[in-house]
Motif scaffolding. Structure first.
Motif, PDB file in Angstrom:
ATOM      1  N   GLU A  17      56.455  27.105  35.152  1.00 19.24           N
ATOM      2  CA  GLU A  17      56.690  26.436  36.436  1.00 19.24           C
ATOM      3  C   GLU A  17      55.481  26.537  37.361  1.00 19.24           C
ATOM      4  OE1 GLU A  17      59.242  24.357  37.244  1.00 19.24           O
ATOM      5  OE2 GLU A  17      59.530  24.634  35.092  1.00 19.24           O
ATOM      6  N   ARG A  20      53.027  24.034  36.192  1.00 17.23           N
ATOM      7  CA  ARG A  20      53.505  22.667  36.406  1.00 17.23           C
ATOM      8  C   ARG A  20      53.375  22.228  37.856  1.00 17.23           C
ATOM      9  NH1 ARG A  20      57.862  20.314  38.301  1.00 17.23           N
ATOM     10  NH2 ARG A  20      58.938  22.259  38.739  1.00 17.23           N
ATOM     11  N   ASP A  21      53.624  23.159  38.794  1.00 18.03           N
ATOM     12  CA  ASP A  21      53.691  22.789  40.203  1.00 18.03           C
ATOM     13  C   ASP A  21      52.969  23.840  41.043  1.00 18.03           C
ATOM     14  OD1 ASP A  21      54.375  22.093  42.808  1.00 18.03           O
ATOM     15  OD2 ASP A  21      56.529  21.965  42.404  1.00 18.03           O
ATOM     16  N   ASP A  22      51.889  23.445  41.702  1.00 16.88           N
ATOM     17  CA  ASP A  22      51.124  24.424  42.476  1.00 16.88           C
ATOM     18  C   ASP A  22      51.803  24.813  43.782  1.00 16.88           C
ATOM     19  OD1 ASP A  22      50.676  22.126  43.953  1.00 16.88           O
ATOM     20  OD2 ASP A  22      48.496  22.278  43.903  1.00 16.88           O
ATOM     21  N   LYS A  23      52.971  24.249  44.065  1.00 18.91           N
ATOM     22  CA  LYS A  23      53.743  24.658  45.238  1.00 18.91           C
ATOM     23  C   LYS A  23      54.679  25.829  44.940  1.00 18.91           C
ATOM     24  CE  LYS A  23      53.645  20.093  47.267  1.00 18.91           C
ATOM     25  NZ  LYS A  23      54.410  18.898  47.566  1.00 18.91           N
TER      26      LYS A  23
END
Length: 64
Positions: A17, A20-23
């Motif tokens: 995760e 996949r998502d830098d947030k």
């Protein structure tokens, strides 16, 4: 399906995760510099840095 330890599955899911998502970030006690909780977040601080893997302070009064 391959057998693996529950903590290994959690560790792999966090990496998946966070890649996949830098947030996505992780916050908690003893997850970065000061140790790792059950080795689940082991290596995440080195890979993602202090902005995404954050050690939070402990409130000892709240435990118990």
């Amino acid at each position: 399906m391959a057998e693996m330890l529950y903590r290994t599955a959690l560790h792999d899911a966090l990496i998946e995760e966070m890649d996949r998502d830098d947030k996505v970030y992780l916050m908690g006690g003893d997850i970065g510099r000061f140790g790792v909780a059950y080795r689940i977040p082991d290596g995440l601080l080195a890979n993602y840095g202090e902005m995404r893997v954050v050690d939070t302070p402990h409130a000892e009064e709240g435990i118990g």
